[in-house]
Design an enzyme around this catalytic site. Structure first.
Site, PDB file in Angstrom:
ATOM      1  N   LYS A 286      33.412  47.960  46.573  1.00 39.98           N
ATOM      2  CA  LYS A 286      32.597  48.740  47.496  1.00 39.98           C
ATOM      3  C   LYS A 286      32.346  50.121  46.897  1.00 39.98           C
ATOM      4  CE  LYS A 286      34.678  46.642  51.647  1.00 39.98           C
ATOM      5  NZ  LYS A 286      33.504  45.943  52.196  1.00 39.98           N
ATOM      6  N   ARG A 360      37.239  35.399  54.834  1.00 44.37           N
ATOM      7  CA  ARG A 360      37.144  33.975  55.167  1.00 44.37           C
ATOM      8  C   ARG A 360      38.044  33.137  54.270  1.00 44.37           C
ATOM      9  NH1 ARG A 360      30.880  34.504  54.101  1.00 44.37           N
ATOM     10  NH2 ARG A 360      31.526  36.540  54.897  1.00 44.37           N
TER      11      ARG A 360
END
Length: 507
Positions: A286, A360
């Site tokens: 990020k 996930r």
């Protein structure tokens, strides 16, 4: 905070407006004779358009004083007690959530003035909502609105907070009100636990620290069994998502299993939470001026732990397993690389198209473990995608899955304030998760509908005979500023929602 039940305004008048003795500021309930601070300010609730004035006040407030969330201080003459008008907005629109919001705003307004002890006349709220709802909603909102995460500030820099609150209620409900106060305290304390853990800085709340905090919190609850899977245990159970995501970190991953089976005759329900203590995105790192908010990626874990804490401390009769997948996602020499393949024990293989879609991968481990435990119903909650906020804004989380669960969660959220909105699972969109080299890709090939694609990915790890729902709370995990009973930072979203849902379906 000390909570007392007072039956009449004249009981407050008899005690005098002075600060009194602060001999006991511990949480608790009691009669007006219990040792506590004398009330320095009395709060009066007001509706918009009220024509009858405010009982106990010889003033004519402006119309805006009754606006929802507005608190107007009325300073008394020397030697006299002060007063405040707390706006509730329209009487016709009053509900528990609006009362919580008004209470939270009032708590901060009174605290900023330096008052340590306050009293509130709950008559108008009780008349509009009923005694139980009025008492619990006010106190829940007041405690949550008073919350501040200031552990790293100098004592002199901390904001003032009220340490004693007295609730003025009708004498006929005094005994019942004491029990309602206890329930509200449990709800607020478990939510504030989730806020505390989520607000901690990344150098403090590491994966090891989160596991330790969970173990310590539940150590004194005999009905809760705690087991932690690490290292070889993770490998033996095929929890390869956790092992893969954590490769670049010096902190070891874990799966925490909390079993609360106060009524084992009931079907087992599993709560699954994402505990990413800091998410830098791995090798798909990020970027940004300030990435401090990446510590909130453990919001789902905090929601699950807080919900179980609330259920256990309330003595709820239920059979529940809380599974918390704990790791951090940082780049490093051994970090998981894009194009890597992760193999799961249900036979599925996943190509890692983007290491920043890590949540996930670890939730898949926990979902499969929940089914190994025999869960008939599973709810997972996670700060999973930024796209859910693009769809629903910053106050409503998305929920996917079994329609009966999603609708029940929506109803619970409307009542408790942790609002969710049912979202679609479009079977045809599974094509967007296609991989040339594995059964699935962990990232959608489309830039649209990322939250829906993430839900479709998770569904592949849930058996068809298991009832399942997924909550994406990435947009509701934090408040950008003080608002209602939310204070800047972690909100504790999901604690009350999950606990209320589980108690509702077992009622």
């Amino acid at each position: 905070m000390r909570i007392d039940i007072v039956e009449r305004l004249d009981e407050l008048s008899a005690e005098g407006p002075g600060a009194g003795s602060e001999s006991d500021s511990r949480p608790g309930t009691g009669s007006s004779s219990s040792p506590a601070l004398s009330s320095e300010v009395i709060l009066h609730l007001a509706f918009e358009g009220g024509q009858e004035g405010i009982p106990g006040l010889n003033v004519e407030p402006t119309p805006s004083a009754a606006a929802l969330g507005r608190t107007s201080l009325l300073y008394g003459a020397p030697g006299q007690r002060h007063a405040a008008i707390v706006g509730l907005g329209s009487a016709h629109a009053l509900n528990a959530e609006r009362l919580r919001r008004a209470a939270g705003s009032a708590a901060r307004a009174v605290g900023r003035e330096g008052y340590k002890a306050a009293a509130v006349d709950l008559g108008p709220a009780v008349d509009g909502l009923g005694a139980e709802v009025g008492v619990q909603a006010w106190l829940e909102g007041w405690m949550l609105g008073s919350y501040r995460f200031d552990a790293y500030k100098k004592e002199t820099g901390r904001k003032s907070a009220v340490s004693s609150l007295r609730l003025l209620v009708d004498p006929s409900i005094r005994d019942a009100a004491i029990e309602w106060v206890k329930k509200a305290q449990h709800r607020a304390e478990s939510t504030m636990l989730a806020r505390d853990w989520c607000n901690e800085p990344a150098n403090v709340m590491t994966p090891e620290r989160l596991v330790d905090e969970i173990q310590q919190r539940f150590a004194d609850l005999p009905d809760v069994h705690v087991r932690v899977y690490r290292g070889n245990d993770l490998a033996a159970h095929g929890m390869n998502g956790l092992l893969a995501v954590s490769q670049g970190s010096r902190h070891a991953p874990a799966l925490v299993e909390l079993i609360y089976a106060s009524d084992p005759s009931q079907p087992l329900v599993a709560l699954v939470g994402k505990g990413m203590t800091f998410d830098m995105g791995g090798m798909n790192v990020k970027t940004g001026r300030d990435l401090s908010e990446a510590r909130f990626d453990m919001g789902g874990a905090c929601a699950v732990a807080g919900a179980l804490d609330l259920l256990a401390r309330s003595g709820a009769a239920i059979n529940v397993a809380a599974l918390i997948a704990v790791a951090d996602n940082v780049p490093g020499s051994g970090a998981l690389l894009p194009s890597s393949i992760v193999r799961y024990p249900n036979g599925l293989t996943v190509q890692v198209g983007n290491t920043d879609a890590e949540g996930r991968l670890i939730l898949a481990d926990a979902l499969l473990h929940a089914q190994r435990l025999g869960a008939a119903e599973i709810m997972d909650i996670a700060t999973l995608t930024g796209s859910v906020g693009h769809a629903l804004g910053l106050r409503v989380a998305g929920v996917w899955g079994d329609p009966s669960i999603t609708e029940a969660l929506r109803d619970c959220g409307e009542a408790c304030g942790d609002r969710v909105w049912p979202m679609p699972l479009i079977d045809d969109d599974e094509e967007l998760l296609r991989s040339d080299y594995a059964d699935l890709n962990n990232i959608s090939s489309s830039s649209y509908g990322g939250a829906c694609a993430a839900a479709l990915f998770l569904r592949r790890f849930v058996g068809e005979d298991v009832r399942w729902a997924h909550i994406d709370m990435a947009n509701t995990v934090q408040a950008p500023s003080d608002r209602g009973y939310e204070t800047v930072g972690a909100t504790g979203f999901g604690v009350r929602l999950l606990a209320d849902y589980l108690q509702r379906i077992r009622a």
